[in-house]
Design an enzyme around this catalytic site. Sequence first.
Site, short mmCIF file in Angstrom:
data_model
loop_
_atom_site.label_atom_id
_atom_site.label_comp_id
_atom_site.label_asym_id
_atom_site.label_seq_id
_atom_site.Cartn_x
_atom_site.Cartn_y
_atom_site.Cartn_z
N SER A 232 0.77 -1.07 0.06
CA SER A 232 -0.02 0.20 -0.04
C SER A 232 0.65 1.35 0.08
O SER A 232 0.47 2.37 -0.52
CB SER A 232 -0.84 0.02 1.19
N GLY B 189 -1.96 -4.46 1.01
CA GLY B 189 -2.08 -5.96 1.56
C GLY B 189 -0.91 -7.03 1.23
O GLY B 189 -1.13 -8.17 1.85
N ASN C 239 4.12 -6.74 5.49
CA ASN C 239 3.02 -7.49 5.83
C ASN C 239 3.38 -8.97 6.44
O ASN C 239 2.52 -9.53 7.19
CB ASN C 239 2.14 -7.39 4.82
N ASP D 104 -5.44 8.44 9.44
CA ASP D 104 -5.34 7.20 9.99
C ASP D 104 -3.77 7.31 10.86
O ASP D 104 -3.64 6.11 11.65
CB ASP D 104 -5.25 5.91 8.98
N HIS E 115 -0.43 5.96 6.79
CA HIS E 115 -0.10 6.28 5.30
C HIS E 115 0.32 7.72 5.02
O HIS E 115 -0.41 8.62 5.63
CB HIS E 115 -1.29 5.59 4.37
#
Length: 220
Positions: A45, A83, A111, A194, A197
């Site tokens: 991402s 992801g 990840n 968030d 990012h």
Amino acid sequence: MPYFITILSLLLLIQCGNPSNPENEKKTGIPTENQTKRILYFGDSLTAGYGLLNYEDAWPHVLTNRINAEGYSYQMTNAGVSGDTTSGGLGRLEWVLAEKPSIFVLELGANDMLRGISPTVTKENLRTMVKQIKSQYPNTKILLVGMMATPNMGKKYASAFNTIYPELAKEENIPLVPFILEKVATIRKLNQKDGIHPTEAGHKLVADTVYPYIKPLLEK
């Protein structure tokens, strides 16, 4: 400690968003006989530009624009998938290699760490990708982008994970960006709501982080 907490929070949502279909990976430029040099950015991402209103504000696009503004002539493919893991990347590598890249920027592994995948597995997946690129396109230059393990994974795991990138870069004789989020990881205003990012401004700094490592690989 605040730094590591920030890194932990930042990495925890790298995998947020559903994994994208490779069919949706963004490309710019149409190959021509006189312009065939291409940079392929292969990652998760962070590379895809998750959360940005315009995917062209993601660091791969910012970086390529900067490169071409300096007199180079590169097309680019943003093959970032939210992801994605190294296993997922290995599974779609053949598909993206059809682009026949001149430079391959490899940004995967965060990840894997978040899922507790063995660093040995992650390293071997990355090595397999590097070797496949070298085998199919010996003239393609590879730039490895490193990540860091979060403290909650434990000292033993973190130690093993954090050596993946420098060891692999040395063993495969490829250049390494030590930590892609170096300039944005601890700065709230450079991250989206968030807190994870990078914002548009943050992506510009990520591009700045990668630039000195990709610069020696460029050809006019």
